[in-house]
Design a protein around this motif. Structure first.
Motif, PDB file in Angstrom:
ATOM      1  N   MET A   1     -23.478 -40.628  49.529  1.00  9.93           N
ATOM      2  CA  MET A   1     -24.324 -41.651  50.156  1.00  9.93           C
ATOM      3  C   MET A   1     -25.733 -41.097  50.368  1.00  9.93           C
ATOM      4  SD  MET A   1     -23.993 -44.834  51.199  1.00  9.93           S
ATOM      5  CE  MET A   1     -22.254 -45.086  51.585  1.00  9.93           C
ATOM      6  N   ILE A   2     -26.743 -41.825  49.902  1.00  9.00           N
ATOM      7  CA  ILE A   2     -28.143 -41.428  50.092  1.00  9.00           C
ATOM      8  C   ILE A   2     -28.705 -42.236  51.254  1.00  9.00           C
ATOM      9  CG2 ILE A   2     -30.415 -41.281  49.027  1.00  9.00           C
ATOM     10  CD1 ILE A   2     -29.040 -41.400  46.287  1.00  9.00           C
ATOM     11  N   THR A   3     -29.252 -41.554  52.251  1.00  8.06           N
ATOM     12  CA  THR A   3     -29.753 -42.281  53.418  1.00  8.06           C
ATOM     13  C   THR A   3     -31.273 -42.273  53.490  1.00  8.06           C
ATOM     14  OG1 THR A   3     -29.684 -42.486  55.830  1.00  8.06           O
ATOM     15  CG2 THR A   3     -29.503 -40.252  54.922  1.00  8.06           C
ATOM     16  N   PHE A   4     -31.809 -43.467  53.707  1.00  8.86           N
ATOM     17  CA  PHE A   4     -33.235 -43.636  53.974  1.00  8.86           C
ATOM     18  C   PHE A   4     -33.423 -44.165  55.392  1.00  8.86           C
ATOM     19  CE2 PHE A   4     -33.049 -43.497  49.416  1.00  8.86           C
ATOM     20  CZ  PHE A   4     -34.211 -42.834  49.051  1.00  8.86           C
ATOM     21  N   TYR A   5     -32.374 -44.031  56.212  1.00  4.73           N
ATOM     22  CA  TYR A   5     -32.470 -44.483  57.597  1.00  4.73           C
ATOM     23  C   TYR A   5     -33.514 -43.633  58.312  1.00  4.73           C
ATOM     24  CZ  TYR A   5     -30.597 -47.327  61.334  1.00  4.73           C
ATOM     25  OH  TYR A   5     -30.449 -48.294  62.286  1.00  4.73           O
ATOM     26  N   PRO A   6     -34.403 -44.249  59.102  1.00  2.00           N
ATOM     27  CA  PRO A   6     -35.497 -43.489  59.723  1.00  2.00           C
ATOM     28  C   PRO A   6     -35.094 -42.741  60.993  1.00  2.00           C
ATOM     29  CG  PRO A   6     -35.771 -45.796  60.219  1.00  2.00           C
ATOM     30  CD  PRO A   6     -34.567 -45.699  59.307  1.00  2.00           C
ATOM     31  N   ARG A 263     -46.515 -39.833  48.509  1.00  2.00           N
ATOM     32  CA  ARG A 263     -45.316 -40.672  48.429  1.00  2.00           C
ATOM     33  C   ARG A 263     -45.552 -42.014  49.131  1.00  2.00           C
ATOM     34  NH1 ARG A 263     -40.186 -36.649  49.783  1.00  2.00           N
ATOM     35  NH2 ARG A 263     -39.910 -35.783  47.677  1.00  2.00           N
ATOM     36  N   ALA A 264     -46.216 -41.972  50.268  1.00  2.19           N
ATOM     37  CA  ALA A 264     -46.491 -43.207  51.008  1.00  2.19           C
ATOM     38  C   ALA A 264     -47.363 -44.140  50.179  1.00  2.19           C
ATOM     39  CB  ALA A 264     -47.164 -42.885  52.339  1.00  2.19           C
ATOM     40  N   GLN A 265     -48.418 -43.604  49.595  1.00  2.50           N
ATOM     41  CA  GLN A 265     -49.306 -44.426  48.776  1.00  2.50           C
ATOM     42  C   GLN A 265     -48.546 -45.049  47.608  1.00  2.50           C
ATOM     43  OE1 GLN A 265     -52.244 -41.402  47.911  1.00  2.50           O
ATOM     44  NE2 GLN A 265     -53.643 -42.152  49.503  1.00  2.50           N
ATOM     45  N   ASP A 266     -47.632 -44.280  47.041  1.00  3.33           N
ATOM     46  CA  ASP A 266     -46.824 -44.786  45.936  1.00  3.33           C
ATOM     47  C   ASP A 266     -45.901 -45.909  46.398  1.00  3.33           C
ATOM     48  OD1 ASP A 266     -45.916 -44.567  43.158  1.00  3.33           O
ATOM     49  OD2 ASP A 266     -44.036 -43.888  44.033  1.00  3.33           O
ATOM     50  N   TRP A 267     -45.259 -45.723  47.560  1.00  4.14           N
ATOM     51  CA  TRP A 267     -44.393 -46.775  48.103  1.00  4.14           C
ATOM     52  C   TRP A 267     -45.193 -48.047  48.379  1.00  4.14           C
ATOM     53  CZ3 TRP A 267     -39.593 -47.477  47.557  1.00  4.14           C
ATOM     54  CH2 TRP A 267     -38.647 -46.456  47.633  1.00  4.14           C
ATOM     55  N   TYR A 268     -46.364 -47.904  48.961  1.00  5.21           N
ATOM     56  CA  TYR A 268     -47.151 -49.086  49.324  1.00  5.21           C
ATOM     57  C   TYR A 268     -47.711 -49.816  48.101  1.00  5.21           C
ATOM     58  CZ  TYR A 268     -46.786 -48.024  54.284  1.00  5.21           C
ATOM     59  OH  TYR A 268     -46.305 -47.809  55.551  1.00  5.21           O
ATOM     60  N   ALA A 329     -37.292 -44.574  55.256  1.00  6.24           N
ATOM     61  CA  ALA A 329     -37.830 -43.289  55.716  1.00  6.24           C
ATOM     62  C   ALA A 329     -38.531 -42.579  54.560  1.00  6.24           C
ATOM     63  CB  ALA A 329     -36.705 -42.418  56.252  1.00  6.24           C
ATOM     64  N   ASN A 330     -39.685 -42.016  54.857  1.00  7.59           N
ATOM     65  CA  ASN A 330     -40.430 -41.209  53.884  1.00  7.59           C
ATOM     66  C   ASN A 330     -40.578 -39.805  54.467  1.00  7.59           C
ATOM     67  OD1 ASN A 330     -42.022 -40.569  51.582  1.00  7.59           O
ATOM     68  ND2 ASN A 330     -43.890 -40.963  52.746  1.00  7.59           N
ATOM     69  N   PHE A 331     -39.441 -39.169  54.683  1.00 10.89           N
ATOM     70  CA  PHE A 331     -39.422 -37.868  55.340  1.00 10.89           C
ATOM     71  C   PHE A 331     -39.349 -36.741  54.304  1.00 10.89           C
ATOM     72  CE2 PHE A 331     -37.092 -40.121  59.088  1.00 10.89           C
ATOM     73  CZ  PHE A 331     -38.296 -40.680  59.491  1.00 10.89           C
ATOM     74  N   ILE A 339     -35.554 -40.784  45.879  1.00  9.53           N
ATOM     75  CA  ILE A 339     -36.553 -41.850  45.934  1.00  9.53           C
ATOM     76  C   ILE A 339     -36.494 -42.701  44.665  1.00  9.53           C
ATOM     77  CG2 ILE A 339     -39.036 -42.318  45.910  1.00  9.53           C
ATOM     78  CD1 ILE A 339     -39.369 -39.870  47.767  1.00  9.53           C
ATOM     79  N   GLN A 340     -36.364 -42.049  43.519  1.00  7.79           N
ATOM     80  CA  GLN A 340     -36.300 -42.799  42.263  1.00  7.79           C
ATOM     81  C   GLN A 340     -35.044 -43.665  42.202  1.00  7.79           C
ATOM     82  OE1 GLN A 340     -38.848 -42.901  39.946  1.00  7.79           O
ATOM     83  NE2 GLN A 340     -37.609 -44.665  39.303  1.00  7.79           N
TER      84      GLN A 340
END
Length: 352
Positions: A1-6, A263-268, A329-331, A339-340
């Motif tokens: 399981m991959i978590t992006f929970y913040p 990474r943030a700029q890429d997400w946005y 989450a972008n930790f 991320i991919q």
């Protein structure tokens, strides 16, 4: 399981190895007044200050959580009152809890897509402690360094900052505030169960002037022990060990922060390009570490459910946006491959 929970969020992959090291070393069975423990605590604090570029004269304490810091600040540093500047659920909770303890908490709320401006309405009275949330985890917003620097320049008050979801992920302007605190289960990439409190000489002076030693977690009692590299109560020894090892491992904050920003700029860019609507429309106040996406309640539920079926955990919405948003989450501990994987899933879902 991959978590992006913040938060709690993914821990660094190396933490498994460090857990075994901690067990093998015997330090997690050591008395917290022993030489072995004190050396470990000193090393953990030193590694943290070095990697996060904390000023030499700021002191670092480990406590149980960021939430405990609300209590420490209220009881040890607030004498006449506090001014709470916030735009989300966690800043509001801090204000409400402080009000219960002191009866003298004052609010200055602002909107999600608003950049607060220091002005006559926002300025505190002489002895109020200013309480601000650097990165509001609930809605994916963040205060700019310019705001913090301006507030510092215009006020001689003690400034306390909740940096729970930004500390160890972005560069913080340490000298623009007097108390910084956060928990380790976000950008530190560590298991939940410990908080970090970073305190300026000015804040220490105020705590001494107030002189509150009535509680087990009074700041002065905590400080007395940490100056000896001890703790006032039996600590999270394993958490401290892992902090020291992870801070030894990670790159300096300048490097980590560059990756976070990229990474943030890429997400946005990626999210709107693929049909996802950002909760925070005003670019200047978007968080670099927590991205929030809004949609209908039904579609949000469908996205999260589909993600789980693919082994991906997305963060629930929070507060007033609980049912109509999800968070990413972008930790630093999250890998490029993970991320991919999420991007591929989101592209597939949006095409359905």
């Amino acid at each position: 399981m991959i978590t992006f929970y913040p938060g709690p969020s993914k821990v660094y992959d190396e933490v498994g190895q460090y857990l075994q090291e901690a067990f093998d070393s015997g330090v997690i069975s050591a008395n917290h007044r022993s030489t072995a423990f004190m050396q470990m605590l000193e090393g953990a604090i030193g590694n943290l200050k070095t990697k996060l570029n904390v000023p030499d004269d700021y002191e670092v304490y480990f406590v149980s959580s960021a939430t405990e810091c609300w209590e420490i600040i209220a009881e040890s540093l607030i004498s006449d009152g506090s001014l709470h500047i916030y735009n989300g659920a966690f800043g509001e909770k801090w204000m409400e809890y402080t009000q219960k303890l002191t009866g003298a908490a004052r609010s200055f709320p602002f909107e999600t897509n608003e950049d607060p401006k220091p002005n006559a309405g926002i300025m505190p009275s002489a002895n109020e402690v200013i309480c601000i949330t650097h990165n509001e985890t609930s809605n994916g917003t963040a205060l700019t360094s310019e705001f913090l620097n301006t507030l510092r320049a215009q006020s001689d008050n003690i400034i306390a900052v909740d940096a729970t979801s930004s500390m160890a992920g972005v560069i913080l302007p340490w000298e623009s505030a007097d108390i910084w605190y956060g928990s380790v289960q976000k950008c530190f990439g560590l298991p939940a169960g410990m908080g970090v409190m970073i305190v300026s000489p000015k804040a220490v002076e105020l705590a001494i002037a107030i002189g509150n030693r009535s509680h087990y977690n009074s700041l002065l009692f905590i400080r007395d022990n940490f100056l000896k590299f001890q703790t006032p109560y039996t600590p999270n020894t394993l958490g401290i060990y892992l902090m020291g090892r992870v801070m030894q491992q990670v790159a300096p904050i300048k490097t980590v922060a560059r990756q976070t920003l990229e990474r943030a700029q890429d997400w946005y860019s990626f999210l709107p390009e693929n049909g996802y609507q950002l909760l925070v429309e005003y670019e200047a106040v978007r968080s670099e570490t927590v991205m929030a996406v809004k949609d209908t309640k039904e579609r949000i539920e469908a996205i999260k459910k589909a993600g789980l079926q693919e082994g991906i955990v997305l963060g629930n919405g929070y507060g007033e946006d609980k049912e109509t948003s999800f968070r990413i989450a972008n930790f630093p501990a999250i890998s490029d491959i993970e991320i991919q994987t999420l991007k591929d899933f989101l592209v597939f879902f949006s095409s359905k």
